[in-house]
Design a protein around this motif. Sequence first.
Motif, short mmCIF file in Angstrom:
data_model
loop_
_atom_site.label_atom_id
_atom_site.label_comp_id
_atom_site.label_asym_id
_atom_site.label_seq_id
_atom_site.Cartn_x
_atom_site.Cartn_y
_atom_site.Cartn_z
N VAL A 40 0.75 -1.11 0.09
CA VAL A 40 -0.13 -0.04 0.11
C VAL A 40 0.77 1.36 -0.04
O VAL A 40 1.84 1.34 0.72
N ALA A 41 0.62 2.19 -1.04
CA ALA A 41 1.53 3.49 -1.04
C ALA A 41 1.39 4.22 0.33
O ALA A 41 0.04 4.26 0.91
N PRO A 42 2.58 4.50 0.97
CA PRO A 42 2.55 5.52 1.97
C PRO A 42 1.45 6.82 2.10
O PRO A 42 0.88 6.89 3.11
N GLU A 43 1.35 7.23 0.80
CA GLU A 43 0.32 8.37 0.82
C GLU A 43 -1.10 8.11 1.11
O GLU A 43 -1.94 8.72 1.68
N VAL A 44 -1.39 6.73 0.90
CA VAL A 44 -2.72 6.30 1.01
C VAL A 44 -2.90 6.08 2.39
O VAL A 44 -3.78 6.36 2.94
N LEU A 45 -1.96 5.36 2.97
CA LEU A 45 -1.82 5.19 4.67
C LEU A 45 -2.09 6.57 5.23
O LEU A 45 -2.65 6.45 6.34
N LEU A 46 -1.30 7.53 4.86
CA LEU A 46 -1.51 8.75 5.55
C LEU A 46 -2.93 9.50 5.57
O LEU A 46 -3.34 9.92 6.35
N GLU A 47 -3.18 9.36 4.19
CA GLU A 47 -4.93 9.66 4.16
C GLU A 47 -5.71 8.95 4.93
O GLU A 47 -6.59 9.70 5.37
N LEU A 48 -5.63 7.82 4.86
CA LEU A 48 -6.68 6.88 6.04
C LEU A 48 -6.46 7.35 7.25
O LEU A 48 -7.41 7.48 7.85
N ARG A 49 -5.22 7.23 7.72
CA ARG A 49 -4.98 7.76 9.20
C ARG A 49 -5.77 9.10 9.55
O ARG A 49 -6.24 9.44 10.33
N ALA A 50 -5.49 10.11 8.55
CA ALA A 50 -6.04 11.56 8.66
C ALA A 50 -7.63 11.45 8.70
O ALA A 50 -8.17 12.04 9.55
N GLN A 51 -8.15 10.58 7.89
CA GLN A 51 -9.64 10.44 7.84
C GLN A 51 -10.08 9.78 9.03
O GLN A 51 -11.05 10.24 9.62
N LEU A 52 -9.33 8.86 9.81
CA LEU A 52 -9.95 8.06 10.81
C LEU A 52 -9.78 9.13 12.02
O LEU A 52 -10.26 8.86 12.98
N ALA A 53 -8.65 9.98 12.03
CA ALA A 53 -8.57 10.82 13.14
C ALA A 53 -9.60 11.68 13.08
O ALA A 53 -9.86 12.63 14.25
N LEU A 54 -10.29 11.84 11.90
CA LEU A 54 -11.49 13.07 12.42
C LEU A 54 -12.66 12.71 12.88
O LEU A 54 -12.92 11.35 12.68
N THR A 55 -13.41 13.54 13.70
CA THR A 55 -14.65 13.08 14.25
C THR A 55 -15.61 12.73 13.38
O THR A 55 -15.50 13.57 12.20
N ALA A 56 -16.83 12.31 13.53
CA ALA A 56 -17.60 12.03 12.38
C ALA A 56 -18.37 13.33 11.96
O ALA A 56 -18.67 13.46 10.85
N SER A 57 -18.69 14.28 13.06
CA SER A 57 -19.30 15.40 12.50
C SER A 57 -18.37 16.23 11.87
O SER A 57 -18.93 16.98 10.92
N PHE A 58 -17.01 16.26 11.97
CA PHE A 58 -16.13 16.97 10.91
C PHE A 58 -16.31 16.57 9.63
O PHE A 58 -16.23 17.32 8.78
N ARG A 59 -16.11 14.99 9.47
CA ARG A 59 -16.15 14.68 8.25
C ARG A 59 -17.32 14.99 7.40
O ARG A 59 -17.15 15.25 6.18
N THR A 60 -18.66 15.05 7.99
CA THR A 60 -19.82 15.25 7.48
C THR A 60 -19.67 16.73 7.25
O THR A 60 -20.03 17.14 6.04
N ALA A 61 -19.21 17.60 8.09
CA ALA A 61 -19.03 19.14 7.74
C ALA A 61 -18.03 19.25 6.60
O ALA A 61 -18.48 20.04 5.58
N ARG A 62 -17.14 18.65 6.53
CA ARG A 62 -15.96 18.75 5.10
C ARG A 62 -16.71 18.29 4.09
O ARG A 62 -16.91 18.80 3.08
N ILE A 63 -17.62 17.27 3.92
CA ILE A 63 -18.38 16.84 2.78
C ILE A 63 -19.27 17.83 2.40
O ILE A 63 -19.34 18.35 1.26
N SER A 64 -19.79 18.60 3.33
CA SER A 64 -20.88 19.80 3.18
C SER A 64 -20.09 20.87 2.34
O SER A 64 -20.62 21.37 1.35
N THR A 65 -19.00 21.20 2.73
CA THR A 65 -18.11 22.41 2.21
C THR A 65 -17.51 21.87 0.88
O THR A 65 -17.26 22.90 0.14
N LEU A 66 -17.23 20.69 0.57
CA LEU A 66 -16.59 20.20 -0.51
C LEU A 66 -17.66 20.40 -1.67
O LEU A 66 -17.28 20.71 -2.91
#
Length: 68
Positions: A40-66
């Motif tokens: 697995v490419a290191p950048e994929v793992l970094l993105e995954l770790r960053a996503q998992l570190a976000l709270t669910a409410s922040f992820r939802t808000a991020r999707i809304s702003t995108l």
Amino acid sequence: MRPEQQHQNWRSEAGSRLWLSGLIAAMKQAERPDVRRQPVAPEVLLELRAQLALTASFRTARISTLRH
């Protein structure tokens, strides 16, 4: 499917079942030995770790702003 459609679908019971079915299918795919042996490419793992570190409410808000 666009992120805002996914978010709306998750709010319904049918959408939740569809999302869960997709998750199960992805997990079954990932558990296959031939897939697990692939690096697995290191950048994929970094993105995954960053996503998992976000709270669910922040992820939802991020999707809304995108989408705006």
